[in-house]
Write an enzyme that holds these catalytic residues in place. Structure first.
Site, mmCIF file in Angstrom:
data_model
loop_
_atom_site.group_PDB
_atom_site.id
_atom_site.type_symbol
_atom_site.label_atom_id
_atom_site.label_comp_id
_atom_site.label_asym_id
_atom_site.label_seq_id
_atom_site.Cartn_x
_atom_site.Cartn_y
_atom_site.Cartn_z
ATOM 1 N N TYR A 136 0.822 -1.214 0.000
ATOM 2 C CA TYR A 136 0.000 0.000 0.000
ATOM 3 C C TYR A 136 0.859 1.268 0.000
ATOM 4 C CZ TYR A 136 -2.903 3.840 1.603
ATOM 5 O OH TYR A 136 -3.513 5.063 1.699
ATOM 6 N N GLY A 143 -5.442 5.911 -0.161
ATOM 7 C CA GLY A 143 -6.831 6.025 0.252
ATOM 8 C C GLY A 143 -7.751 5.216 -0.640
ATOM 9 N N ASN A 278 4.114 10.474 6.775
ATOM 10 C CA ASN A 278 3.321 9.832 7.820
ATOM 11 C C ASN A 278 3.935 10.039 9.200
ATOM 12 O OD1 ASN A 278 1.011 8.818 6.706
ATOM 13 N ND2 ASN A 278 1.863 6.814 6.232
#
Length: 322
Positions: A136, A143, A278
């Site tokens: 991912y 998203g 992040n």
């Protein structure tokens, strides 16, 4: 102690058992305190950065006052020590403040095993991608677009796009010290070895700190729960030579600041944009500054209380711990 003795103690940086530094606001009158006399001297304003090629120059941050003596290295209670080292150890609040507010230099540990640990994280990701695994945010969209697989030859561009579409913050820039704290904390987080970045990514973050190239980061835009995505994007894109930075007291294009310091632009590879965004290092950096400010105000309030008690001739009995 009497007021004269208190003044002498302040001049040496001590007042009872507490250090009580005084700060001078921007362009105010400074007071030099000596043992038996007080001399008022007018502090000259720090000038605007004069450069006809720069139309967006602004005033450099204020020079603080430590017990009446102008000293650019004493913004808070923390006294800079040796260079801060990013290693397997945790950063202390003192180290964060030394870098953020005092410009202390930072280095990545040269310990071979420590560096090898970081490299192994990157190698693990590359093995997964070579094996065709879907990861991912690395070879998928983000998203709701996670169902789309990104071609292998577009992985680097995918990370660059991430920085660009998240560079949508608004408002006045965050203080330089807050951005510097965030950069240090990001480098420390990546050095844990779990983010699959190359060593050069961490080293480039430290270059920003050591060369005093501070990204211009709008203060509004973080979503908090998912991370400081917008503000972190403004930091990361400066390493790639995009956006603006505070350099030598002026707002300048990031590419020009990097070129002036002989720093190569960072070409992001798979996963690295995501790793730089992040997390909550920006709000943690701001929180570190707030904690340091609170400690300063606490110490200052003790000094004010002591001086008030002396001036009023108050009994010290009710301060006795017994």
């Amino acid at each position: 102690m009497g007021l004269e003795r208190f003044g002498a103690a302040c001049a040496s940086g001590r007042a009872g058992d507490h250090t009580v530094p005084l700060r001078a606001p921007r362009y105010e009158v400074a007071t030099t305190v000596r043992a038996n006399e007080t001399t008022v001297v007018r502090a000259s304003a720090r000038p605007e950065c004069i450069d006809t090629s720069q139309t967006r120059c602004h005033t450099v941050a204020r020079t603080p006052l430590h017990c009446g003596v102008w000293d650019a290295s004493m913004a808070t209670l923390i006294t800079p020590t040796a260079a801060v080292c990013i290693s397997q150890n945790h950063l202390s609040l003192d180290e964060i403040i030394a870098v953020a507010r005092h410009g202390q230099s930072v280095a990545l540990s040269t310990d071979e095993e420590f560096r090898r640990w970081i490299t192994r994280g990157r190698e693990a990701l590359e093995r997964k991608l070579a094996a065709g695994e879907v990861v991912y945010g690395v070879n998928t969209g983000f998203g709701g677009n996670a169902r789309y697989v990104i071609p292998s030859d577009e992985l680097a561009h995918h990370q660059q796009n991430l920085l660009e579409f998240l560079s949508c913050g608004v408002g006045e820039p965050l203080p330089e010290e807050a951005v510097r704290a965030a950069i240090l904390l990001r480098a420390n987080a990546l050095a844990r070895g779990f983010s699959a970045v190359r060593l050069v990514v961490i080293e480039r973050l430290l270059d920003l700190l050591n060369r005093r190239i501070t990204p211009i980061v709008p203060r509004f835009g973080s979503v908090g729960a998912s991370g400081d995505l917008c503000p972190s994007a403004y930091i990361a894109r400066v390493m790639a030579g995009r956006g603006e930075a505070l350099y030598k007291g002026c707002r300048a294009p990031a590419a020009e600041a990097l070129r002036a310091e002989g720093i190569d632009r960072l070409e992001l590879e798979a996963k690295e944009g995501l790793a730089l965004l992040n997390g909550t290092t920006v709000m943690t950096g701001v929180g570190s500054i707030v904690v340091d400010e609170a400690a300063y105000l606490f110490r200052l309030s003790l000094g004010v209380l002591a001086m008030a008690a002396e001036a009023l001739g108050s009994s010290p009995d009710y301060y006795h711990p017994a």
